[in-house]
Design a protein around this motif. Sequence first.
Motif, PDB file in Angstrom:
ATOM      1  N   ALA B 109       0.814  -1.209   0.000  1.00  0.00           N
ATOM      2  CA  ALA B 109       0.000   0.000   0.000  1.00  0.00           C
ATOM      3  C   ALA B 109       0.846   1.256   0.000  1.00  0.00           C
ATOM      4  CB  ALA B 109      -0.928  -0.010   1.208  1.00  0.00           C
ATOM      5  N   GLN B 110       2.167   1.105   0.044  1.00  0.00           N
ATOM      6  CA  GLN B 110       3.027   2.296   0.088  1.00  0.00           C
ATOM      7  C   GLN B 110       3.101   2.949  -1.289  1.00  0.00           C
ATOM      8  OE1 GLN B 110       6.694   0.743   1.994  1.00  0.00           O
ATOM      9  NE2 GLN B 110       6.262   2.288   3.556  1.00  0.00           N
ATOM     10  N   LEU B 111       3.411   4.260  -1.271  1.00  0.00           N
ATOM     11  CA  LEU B 111       3.584   4.984  -2.522  1.00  0.00           C
ATOM     12  C   LEU B 111       4.745   4.348  -3.309  1.00  0.00           C
ATOM     13  CD1 LEU B 111       3.342   8.588  -1.072  1.00  0.00           C
ATOM     14  CD2 LEU B 111       1.624   7.456  -2.502  1.00  0.00           C
ATOM     15  N   PRO B 112       4.673   4.416  -4.640  1.00  0.00           N
ATOM     16  CA  PRO B 112       5.707   3.757  -5.465  1.00  0.00           C
ATOM     17  C   PRO B 112       7.127   4.181  -5.088  1.00  0.00           C
ATOM     18  CG  PRO B 112       3.898   4.515  -6.813  1.00  0.00           C
ATOM     19  CD  PRO B 112       3.610   5.010  -5.434  1.00  0.00           C
ATOM     20  N   ARG B 113       7.307   5.467  -4.769  1.00  0.00           N
ATOM     21  CA  ARG B 113       8.685   5.911  -4.537  1.00  0.00           C
ATOM     22  C   ARG B 113       9.297   5.255  -3.300  1.00  0.00           C
ATOM     23  NH1 ARG B 113       7.340  11.961  -3.039  1.00  0.00           N
ATOM     24  NH2 ARG B 113       8.314  12.355  -5.040  1.00  0.00           N
ATOM     25  N   PHE B 114       8.425   4.745  -2.398  1.00  0.00           N
ATOM     26  CA  PHE B 114       8.959   4.070  -1.214  1.00  0.00           C
ATOM     27  C   PHE B 114       9.084   2.560  -1.408  1.00  0.00           C
ATOM     28  CE2 PHE B 114       6.912   7.960   0.347  1.00  0.00           C
ATOM     29  CZ  PHE B 114       8.022   8.559   0.887  1.00  0.00           C
ATOM     30  N   ARG B 115       8.500   2.071  -2.534  1.00  0.00           N
ATOM     31  CA  ARG B 115       8.584   0.636  -2.775  1.00  0.00           C
ATOM     32  C   ARG B 115       9.801   0.272  -3.606  1.00  0.00           C
ATOM     33  NH1 ARG B 115       2.421  -0.351  -4.309  1.00  0.00           N
ATOM     34  NH2 ARG B 115       3.172   0.871  -6.050  1.00  0.00           N
ATOM     35  N   ASN B 116      10.409   1.257  -4.244  1.00  0.00           N
ATOM     36  CA  ASN B 116      11.532   0.997  -5.133  1.00  0.00           C
ATOM     37  C   ASN B 116      12.850   1.299  -4.418  1.00  0.00           C
ATOM     38  OD1 ASN B 116      13.367   0.735  -7.121  1.00  0.00           O
ATOM     39  ND2 ASN B 116      12.594   2.443  -8.393  1.00  0.00           N
ATOM     40  N   PRO B 117      13.558   0.275  -4.004  1.00  0.00           N
ATOM     41  CA  PRO B 117      14.804   0.489  -3.248  1.00  0.00           C
ATOM     42  C   PRO B 117      15.810   1.316  -4.049  1.00  0.00           C
ATOM     43  CG  PRO B 117      14.116  -1.802  -3.140  1.00  0.00           C
ATOM     44  CD  PRO B 117      13.243  -1.142  -4.160  1.00  0.00           C
ATOM     45  N   ALA B 118      15.714   1.291  -5.346  1.00  0.00           N
ATOM     46  CA  ALA B 118      16.685   2.022  -6.159  1.00  0.00           C
ATOM     47  C   ALA B 118      16.578   3.525  -5.924  1.00  0.00           C
ATOM     48  CB  ALA B 118      16.460   1.712  -7.642  1.00  0.00           C
ATOM     49  N   THR B 119      15.367   3.998  -5.619  1.00  0.00           N
ATOM     50  CA  THR B 119      15.207   5.436  -5.382  1.00  0.00           C
ATOM     51  C   THR B 119      15.425   5.794  -3.908  1.00  0.00           C
ATOM     52  OG1 THR B 119      12.854   5.209  -4.907  1.00  0.00           O
ATOM     53  CG2 THR B 119      13.473   5.556  -7.203  1.00  0.00           C
ATOM     54  N   LEU B 120      15.688   4.810  -3.124  1.00  0.00           N
ATOM     55  CA  LEU B 120      15.867   5.051  -1.690  1.00  0.00           C
ATOM     56  C   LEU B 120      17.267   4.588  -1.276  1.00  0.00           C
ATOM     57  CD1 LEU B 120      12.473   3.708  -0.322  1.00  0.00           C
ATOM     58  CD2 LEU B 120      13.152   6.091  -0.543  1.00  0.00           C
ATOM     59  N   PRO B 121      18.270   5.360  -1.571  1.00  0.00           N
ATOM     60  CA  PRO B 121      19.614   4.921  -1.242  1.00  0.00           C
ATOM     61  C   PRO B 121      19.737   4.703   0.259  1.00  0.00           C
ATOM     62  CG  PRO B 121      19.597   7.230  -1.770  1.00  0.00           C
ATOM     63  CD  PRO B 121      18.235   6.715  -2.087  1.00  0.00           C
TER      64      PRO B 121
END
Lengths: 565, 349
Positions: B109-121
């Motif tokens: 249910a999280q927003l996409p930007r928090f589901r993609n580890p690549a965008t979350l260094p």
Amino acid sequence: MRFGIAARLGIVLALSGMLSAGITAFQAQRASETVLVDSARAELLTSTRVLAQRITQVREDISRTLLALARHPAALAALESDDPQAATQLATLLALPMAANRAYFQLRLIGAADHGLERVRIDRDGDALLRVDGDALQEKGHYPYVFDALALAAGEVYMSRVSINRERGSHAALGRPAVQLATPVVDESGRPRGVIVGSIDLNGVFALLAADLPADFLLYLANSAGDYLIHPDPARTFGFDKGRRVRVQDEFPATQAVIDGRSSESMIDSDAGEHAQAPLVAAFIAARVQLRTEEGAFILGLARPRAAVLAELDPLRGIMLQIVIGMSLTGILLAAILARAITHPIEVLGAAVQNFYDNDQAPALPVERQDEIGALARRFAELRTQIGQQLAELEHRRRELEHLARHDALTGLPNRALFDDRMAVALASARRDDGGLALLFVDIDDFKPINDRLGHVVGDRVLEGVAARIRQSIRESDTAARIGGDEFVVLLPGIASAEDARVVADKIRAAIDRPFMIDGGELAVSVSMGLAHYPQDGSDSTTLARHADAAMYRDKAEGKARRHS
Amino acid sequence: MLRRLSLHRLPWLVLALALSGTACATEVLRVLSWPGYADADVVQAFEARTGARVEVTQVDSDETLWQKLSTNDATDYDVFAVNTAELQRYIDRGVAVAIDPAALPNLGAQLPRFRNPATLPGTTRDGKLYAIPYAWAEMGLIYDRRQFDAPPQSIAALWDARYRGKVLVYNSGSHNFSLAAQMLGKASPFRLDAADWAPAVERLVELRRNLLTFYAQPEESAHLFVSRGAALMYANYGTQQLQLLRAAGADVGYAIPREGALAWLDCWVVTRGARNQALALAWIDHLLGTGPAHVLSARHGLDNTRDPAPHQAETDRLVWLEPVEDVERRNLLWERILSGDRGARVLAP
């Protein structure tokens, strides 16, 4: 452990005396404490106000200095020209107040141009004053004491928030609590060209101001939000500078009203929270700043340890202790006296009971007292008298009975039993002393005819008369007894010879031979007598009695012969 | 007395111990949290659902958090919250353990930007997931709509001479050097190379000359913005400052610059010393649910990871904070810049 009434009464009385003295002292102390604490708070409030006035005076002094410098032509000259002479002249001027007053960390002339570049700057550096120049001068246009002061009219003074000075290169001021006061320098057209800024050492100012406060006064200063700027514990100051809030209203909740502006002052008796162990008496006031500033008001406070306030009670406490001890001792003494007054009569009554039969031994009863003890003593005395009388009567009766048992009821002479006792005693005495004694039997001649002819009453009178005459004829130490109907016996102790005894016998016979006066008529009575002498006629009472008896019968026979011849 | 106790009451003691042992059998979850992350009602809901008992310990600084978790081999706590920049040393030390995403149904249910580890260094290392994003905020630009025709597109607006004396910037060495690095076009604002320091300092001195002043607290910033008629503000506290300004009646807008807004992201992490990892994961999953997420944004004004942030687009660029190359150097140079030093003196040894 056993206590008598006196001890118990004494303890109760002494304790109640001590208790009342103690309660009195306690209440007096409570009242004194309240008065002291109230006056201490009032004193603290006054001191705080005085301190606030002094702060105002100091601030006004500094303001006047800054205004004088801002108006001095050298200030404008240093801003308008690049002439080093002008700057040097102003530097000399700036150094004067700094040398005179250690409260200044820095005095500066800062230009409105060149991003607030410092033009003339004197720093305190240890004990020395240092002119900072050239490359070391910094751009200060982004500090409120520059951009806010530039917005002021000539003659107005700006005051910054009190904070820890983080401006690198500021020498003595670096890392120290400081406040900036600033005033604009304006040109002929009224345009602000720069500011004169004084950086003030907060702790230095307050150390001077508080120098003559008593040593146990604690000084607090907080900004308008309550953040501590000065606190007895320096670690609690400028908490906001370290990312946390250490506020006066958290330590002294009652100051919240002062911070909110609902009250201009707050007198506090702080004994909860962190002050539970060492309560404080404190006064806080809101000191408004009559300057252009972001700081609204300062919260200024003074406190004293409650213990120090109450220490003034120590002499009073000493006196009270003495009074309590004195009253207690007096109570004990009074209790002892009172206990003695009550128990002594009881002891007297006790002794009287103990010596009930011996009035001489018993102490005098306190019958004269008008209290319960007196009544008890009187009752007791009555009782003793009554019992004494009854006992005396009993004794009397007993003596009578005893007398009756050993005497002849008609003649009053000892009876046979008593006579036998005396005989035994006299014989023992004679044997021991090698003395003599005589036993004399006396028998009334022809008594039965008298009785029969004249009646028993006359017979009794005859017996009485004979007894009386025998008694009259003998010594005190001799004993006459009636041992039968008309038989008498006389014991004559200490009679050396039978001849001496015969003299006594003759005396008795002569006495009896005199006629008896009975019912108005004369009556002649004669007696027969027999004598026995110890040791001549026998050595024991039986032998002596037989001898005497025999002698008496001889005499009776001879007497009959005489009367009938 | 002691003897009596030991002789006569021993059976009772044994019984009491046995009972307390039973009580201990109830699972206890030891949570190390920040204010607002484990409110009483959130905790109670979790306790009611799992039957476990939660012990919450609050921290208010990164230093305290590190101190608590670096002692006793991290065995004192089961789960904790930390930002992505700080997280790295916890992974280095082995305090954090890898998390199986399958155990967290609410991740979906999280927003996409928090589901993609690549965008979350920083949340992953060596392909393993170590941290679950939970709360975040970005540092955008707040501008006065009356002084701007259009929202500022770039952080360059902070340097714009048109707004000279009307710009407010947060007083922070680390962040402001990151700003300068963004202005210099660095790939990572957290990595300044040796040659970058001089131009970065130059940028920051220019910034200092262009602004009104630096602020520290949100309330202070709002007061300055309104009372001094500021035009632009670098909002370190993000939307919190926006709300304060709007409450004060300011006509302000909020913009995410194209260079990307620096943003902090707090994540939940399971410790090596966790007694029951499943329970710790259940706690994290619970917090990702709608209830706790709503508490976070409505009650505490922080962004959650489920709902789109109100003042930005999904495409806006966020630059998640990372440890900087040399925090001491940034702070030293920053203090000199702040104090008003000029040019070469800032970089003097």
